[in-house]
Design a protein around this motif. Structure first.
Motif, mmCIF file in Angstrom:
data_model
loop_
_atom_site.group_PDB
_atom_site.id
_atom_site.type_symbol
_atom_site.label_atom_id
_atom_site.label_comp_id
_atom_site.label_asym_id
_atom_site.label_seq_id
_atom_site.Cartn_x
_atom_site.Cartn_y
_atom_site.Cartn_z
ATOM 1 N N ASN A 211 0.817 -1.124 0.195
ATOM 2 C CA ASN A 211 0.226 -0.085 -0.024
ATOM 3 C C ASN A 211 0.692 1.327 -0.097
ATOM 4 O O ASN A 211 0.389 2.428 -0.416
ATOM 5 N N LYS A 212 1.865 1.014 0.399
ATOM 6 C CA LYS A 212 3.020 2.442 0.270
ATOM 7 C C LYS A 212 3.617 2.602 -1.190
ATOM 8 O O LYS A 212 4.208 3.533 -1.550
ATOM 9 N N GLY A 213 3.369 1.605 -2.092
ATOM 10 C CA GLY A 213 3.924 1.724 -3.371
ATOM 11 C C GLY A 213 5.147 1.017 -3.637
ATOM 12 O O GLY A 213 5.925 1.559 -4.628
ATOM 13 N N ALA A 214 5.640 0.296 -2.554
ATOM 14 C CA ALA A 214 7.020 -0.241 -2.979
ATOM 15 C C ALA A 214 6.664 -1.607 -3.469
ATOM 16 O O ALA A 214 5.666 -2.437 -3.199
ATOM 17 N N LEU A 215 7.543 -2.204 -4.227
ATOM 18 C CA LEU A 215 7.527 -3.396 -5.048
ATOM 19 C C LEU A 215 7.835 -4.469 -4.103
ATOM 20 O O LEU A 215 8.640 -4.443 -3.477
ATOM 21 N N THR A 216 6.915 -5.546 -4.044
ATOM 22 C CA THR A 216 7.101 -6.687 -3.075
ATOM 23 C C THR A 216 7.149 -7.868 -3.895
ATOM 24 O O THR A 216 7.795 -8.791 -3.451
ATOM 25 N N ALA A 217 7.057 -7.994 -5.358
ATOM 26 C CA ALA A 217 7.184 -9.381 -6.021
ATOM 27 C C ALA A 217 7.319 -8.881 -7.562
ATOM 28 O O ALA A 217 6.610 -7.989 -7.954
ATOM 29 N N TYR A 218 7.993 -9.722 -8.125
ATOM 30 C CA TYR A 218 8.172 -9.953 -9.631
ATOM 31 C C TYR A 218 8.478 -11.128 -10.068
ATOM 32 O O TYR A 218 9.046 -12.062 -9.556
ATOM 33 N N SER A 219 7.436 -11.587 -11.070
ATOM 34 C CA SER A 219 7.366 -12.941 -11.435
ATOM 35 C C SER A 219 7.366 -12.994 -12.949
ATOM 36 O O SER A 219 6.459 -12.467 -13.500
ATOM 37 N N GLY A 220 8.412 -13.401 -13.580
ATOM 38 C CA GLY A 220 8.591 -13.588 -14.873
ATOM 39 C C GLY A 220 10.093 -13.524 -15.578
ATOM 40 O O GLY A 220 10.618 -13.629 -14.726
ATOM 41 N N LEU A 221 10.201 -13.147 -16.804
ATOM 42 C CA LEU A 221 11.387 -13.380 -17.287
ATOM 43 C C LEU A 221 12.347 -12.097 -16.701
ATOM 44 O O LEU A 221 12.051 -10.944 -16.456
ATOM 45 N N ILE A 233 14.003 -17.268 -15.824
ATOM 46 C CA ILE A 233 12.830 -16.744 -15.324
ATOM 47 C C ILE A 233 12.464 -17.097 -13.875
ATOM 48 O O ILE A 233 12.826 -18.259 -13.410
ATOM 49 N N ALA A 234 12.205 -16.063 -13.077
ATOM 50 C CA ALA A 234 12.063 -16.292 -11.505
ATOM 51 C C ALA A 234 10.915 -15.448 -10.934
ATOM 52 O O ALA A 234 10.404 -14.614 -11.526
ATOM 53 N N THR A 235 10.645 -15.904 -9.847
ATOM 54 C CA THR A 235 9.954 -15.076 -9.017
ATOM 55 C C THR A 235 10.871 -14.329 -7.844
ATOM 56 O O THR A 235 11.356 -14.859 -7.141
ATOM 57 N N ILE A 236 10.803 -13.105 -7.778
ATOM 58 C CA ILE A 236 11.680 -12.219 -6.887
ATOM 59 C C ILE A 236 10.757 -11.649 -5.868
ATOM 60 O O ILE A 236 9.860 -10.907 -6.164
ATOM 61 N N ARG A 237 11.202 -11.929 -4.624
ATOM 62 C CA ARG A 237 10.273 -11.511 -3.524
ATOM 63 C C ARG A 237 11.169 -10.450 -2.829
ATOM 64 O O ARG A 237 12.374 -10.608 -2.552
ATOM 65 N N TYR A 238 10.822 -9.185 -2.862
ATOM 66 C CA TYR A 238 11.587 -8.074 -2.141
ATOM 67 C C TYR A 238 11.174 -7.828 -0.865
ATOM 68 O O TYR A 238 9.783 -7.761 -0.334
ATOM 69 N N THR A 239 11.968 -7.269 -0.047
ATOM 70 C CA THR A 239 11.979 -6.690 1.169
ATOM 71 C C THR A 239 12.519 -5.137 1.348
ATOM 72 O O THR A 239 13.789 -5.217 1.058
ATOM 73 N N VAL A 240 11.878 -4.540 2.133
ATOM 74 C CA VAL A 240 12.199 -2.974 2.001
ATOM 75 C C VAL A 240 13.149 -2.947 3.411
ATOM 76 O O VAL A 240 12.804 -3.074 4.360
#
Length: 250
Positions: A211-221, A233-240
């Motif tokens: 909800n703050k606008g920070a990227l928390t996940a990316y899934s794809g190439l 090809i990966a799923t990337i999980r982000y931590t601020v």
């Protein structure tokens, strides 16, 4: 106060007025996982910017790509981006040393993106792509999402063009709401080709935001090479790690 002192004071005040309200740092880390759930590598992001009208404006961005080896942590790729002229079209300098690959994107002419790609074979390719107002480059997609935050949270779609530097061209894409079994976030969107033909050739990239606008996940190439023929090809999980003092979204 003499005339020289008055002049110096005027210059100092002008510089303070022109300077950014804050010098801010935004740090986050991403763990890239393969389809089997095993960690492939880690991304370490540091973004320096300024608070402008209460919203964070990125200026410089550095990424280190690291993985665990028998000898410890190894940095195998690095990226530097600059958003000085545009928050969605950064200059890009990327090197992946284990494949001797590099990619440079610059704008010597404001109307064109100049691309220099060194393939893993050592061959170099130069290309130029015309810049349009809605052209998005590399990690500029993250800022593009935040720039359109009102539409994202209200479930609207946004059309744009995305640079494909190793192909020396750009393609029409759509940012739109999505549902995913892989990405669980406050807001889930996808980036997909707008072309009927490309829809069958290119899988969507799924993105998660809090909800703050920070990227928390990316899934794809990803842009990280797995071998000489293809990227991960990966799923990337982000931590601020560190938020800036001001908001990420308008």
């Amino acid at each position: 106060m003499n005339r020289s002192s008055v002049c110096l004071l005027s210059v100092a005040v002008a510089l303070l007025v022109a300077a950014p309200a804050f010098a801010e740092v935004f740090k986050f880390t991403g763990a890239a996982e393969g389809a089997d759930g095993q960690t492939l590598y880690e991304e370490q992001h540091t973004v320096e910017g300024a608070c402008t009208d209460g919203v964070f404006r990125p200026l410089e961005h550095w990424v280190s790509y690291v993985r665990q080896t028998a000898g410890g942590e190894e940095t195998f790729a690095e990226k530097a981006l600059s958003y000085q002229s545009s928050d969605i079209r950064p200059t890009v300098s990327y090197q992946q040393s284990d494949f001797n690959e590099s990619l440079e994107i610059s704008y010597k002419r404001a109307e064109a993106a100049e691309i220099l790609w060194q393939r893993p074979t050592g061959d170099k390719e130069r290309s130029s792509v015309d810049v349009s107002d809605n052209l998005v480059v590399d990690a500029g997609f993250d800022n593009f999402v935040r720039r359109n935050w009102g539409k994202v949270v209200s479930g609207q779609s946004v059309k744009f063009r995305f640079l494909a530097p190793t192909r020396g061209t750009d393609y029409a894409f759509v940012l739109e709401p999505a549902q995913s079994q892989v990405v669980n976030a406050d807001h889930v969107v996808q980036i997909r080709p707008d072309s009927v033909l490309l829809k069958f050739l290119v899988d969507p990239i799924i993105l998660g935001y809090n909800n703050k606008g920070a990227l928390t996940a990316y899934s794809g190439l990803t842009n990280v090479r797995e071998n000489s023929d293809q990227n991960y090809i990966a799923t990337i999980r982000y931590t601020v790690n560190t938020y800036p003092e001001c908001a990420l979204t308008p």
